[in-house]
Design a protein around this motif. Structure first.
Motif, PDB file in Angstrom:
ATOM      1  N   GLU A   1      -3.448  10.700   3.746  1.00 19.22           N
ATOM      2  CA  GLU A   1      -3.024   9.522   4.497  1.00 19.22           C
ATOM      3  C   GLU A   1      -2.602   9.858   5.927  1.00 19.22           C
ATOM      4  O   GLU A   1      -2.755   9.042   6.831  1.00 19.22           O
TER       5      GLU A   1
ATOM      6  N   ARG B   1       0.833  -1.205   0.000  1.00 19.81           N
ATOM      7  CA  ARG B   1       0.000   0.000   0.000  1.00 19.81           C
ATOM      8  C   ARG B   1       0.865   1.252   0.000  1.00 19.81           C
ATOM      9  O   ARG B   1       0.558   2.235  -0.678  1.00 19.81           O
TER      10      ARG B   1
ATOM     11  N   MET C   1      -1.556  13.504  -1.234  1.00 19.15           N
ATOM     12  CA  MET C   1      -1.593  12.152  -0.686  1.00 19.15           C
ATOM     13  C   MET C   1      -1.181  12.153   0.788  1.00 19.15           C
ATOM     14  O   MET C   1      -1.808  11.479   1.624  1.00 19.15           O
TER      15      MET C   1
ATOM     16  N   LEU D   1       5.108   6.778   4.810  1.00 16.26           N
ATOM     17  CA  LEU D   1       3.829   6.102   5.059  1.00 16.26           C
ATOM     18  C   LEU D   1       3.991   4.889   5.956  1.00 16.26           C
ATOM     19  O   LEU D   1       3.084   4.549   6.713  1.00 16.26           O
TER      20      LEU D   1
ATOM     21  N   GLU E   1       2.079   1.794  -3.508  1.00 13.97           N
ATOM     22  CA  GLU E   1       1.013   2.277  -4.389  1.00 13.97           C
ATOM     23  C   GLU E   1       0.710   3.744  -4.122  1.00 13.97           C
ATOM     24  O   GLU E   1       0.590   4.550  -5.049  1.00 13.97           O
ATOM     25  N   CYS E   2       0.584   4.121  -2.870  1.00  8.78           N
ATOM     26  CA  CYS E   2       0.233   5.502  -2.529  1.00  8.78           C
ATOM     27  C   CYS E   2       1.325   6.484  -2.946  1.00  8.78           C
ATOM     28  O   CYS E   2       1.038   7.640  -3.281  1.00  8.78           O
ATOM     29  N   SER E   3       2.570   6.033  -2.921  1.00  7.37           N
ATOM     30  CA  SER E   3       3.682   6.922  -3.279  1.00  7.37           C
ATOM     31  C   SER E   3       3.977   6.910  -4.776  1.00  7.37           C
ATOM     32  O   SER E   3       4.910   7.585  -5.226  1.00  7.37           O
TER      33      SER E   3
END
Length: 304
Positions: free
Chosen positions: A258, A189, A254, A227, A192-194
């Motif tokens: 987050e 995750r 993001m 993250l 993916e988020c980065s």
């Protein structure tokens, strides 16, 4: 040249007379060779021993110098910035003066307070903002004033080029923590988020990632590490300068999504980032050259 046959020559008369067998003769020759090899080891390895001793001396000298610097840092000095930790949810800078190692003043009389959850953009002279980042990272002590930092475990400094040690990508991403502290789902995750999801198949590949990946990919891994750690305070020093404007905006949005309760202190010189922060602070170098000695400034006037 005679060394290999010397023990045979010495024991040959006894073998000829029948006092010893051929097997005993060969055993004596082998024992002599092993003995001479063992005795010659110090001579053969004298160069390596000297290099090892020199390396040990350098490490010990560095350790002693670091201990001396730590001891000096604990002694009050008007020409050293005081760094303290506070349990309060704030970062406070009181009367901060930042100087270069030769005493040249870069910035003075800076008072600033940043509370938990704020997004603050720092702009201005790159030398001054870079020095401020090092002060907050406890890597710069020249100057004076007082800085109150939140607890160390709640802060994460993200430089322009994150450190990615050699090894598997999973180890580099989790550094300085161990890979056992994060599940596969959490790591995937974060990737993916980065925007690093394309690296997921290489998680267990070993490489020199600082050479194998372009700077933009390295910076994205730096945000994936953020993250994973989920710090309460995030200090970014040009950590998005390899991004295009759209990518920079998306990565900061993001982080807000987050980590909504984390404080973000961003040092950047890109335009268009003000809307992603609660306030903007500009730090410029002193217009005149002045020096800091013994806690006193020579010259008149100040600015920041």
């Amino acid at each position: 040249a005679l060394l290999p046959v010397f023990p045979i020559l010495v024991a040959a008369p006894q073998y000829i007379s029948g006092a010893i067998s051929l097997g005993v003769l060969m055993q004596a020759a082998q024992a002599f060779q092993r003995l001479t090899s063992a005795l010659s080891w110090p001579v053969d390895n004298l160069g390596d021993m000297a290099r090892t001793r020199a390396s040990i001396d350098r490490v010990l000298s560095l350790f002693e110098d670091m201990e001396r610097l730590d001891a000096e840092a604990r002694v009050p000095d008007g020409n050293r910035i005081t760094i303290e930790r506070t349990p309060k949810a704030r970062l406070a800078i009181e009367g901060l003066c930042i100087a270069e190692a030769d005493g040249r003043i870069l910035l003075e009389r800076l008072d600033l307070e940043i509370r938990r959850g704020e997004r603050v953009l720092i702009a201005g002279d790159p030398i001054v903002t870079g020095a401020l980042f090092k002060v907050l990272g406890e890597l710069w002590s020249w100057g004076n004033g007082r800085v109150l930092l939140p607890q160390a475990e709640t802060m994460l400094c993200v430089p322009r080029r994150p450190f990615l040690p050699e090894g598997t990508l999973r180890q580099a991403l989790c550094y300085p923590q161990t890979v056992d502290g994060y599940s596969d789902a959490t790591i995937l995750r974060a990737l993916e988020c980065s925007g690093s999801g394309w690296l997921a198949p290489r998680l267990d590949d070993s490489d020199n990632w600082e050479q194998a990946l372009p700077l933009r990919a390295q910076q994205r891994l730096g945000f994936a590490r953020v993250l994973l750690r989920r710090p309460a305070w995030i200090l970014l020093e040009e950590a998005t300068d390899a991004f295009d404007p759209r990518g920079e905006r998306l990565i900061l949005e993001m982080l807000r999504h987050e980590l909504p309760n984390s404080t973000l202190l961003t040092i950047s010189f890109h335009s268009g980032l003000e809307a992603l922060h609660d306030r903007r602070i500009v730090l410029n170098r002193l217009a005149e050259t002045r020096f800091l000695f013994n806690g006193r400034r020579n010259g008149n006037g100040s600015s920041h």
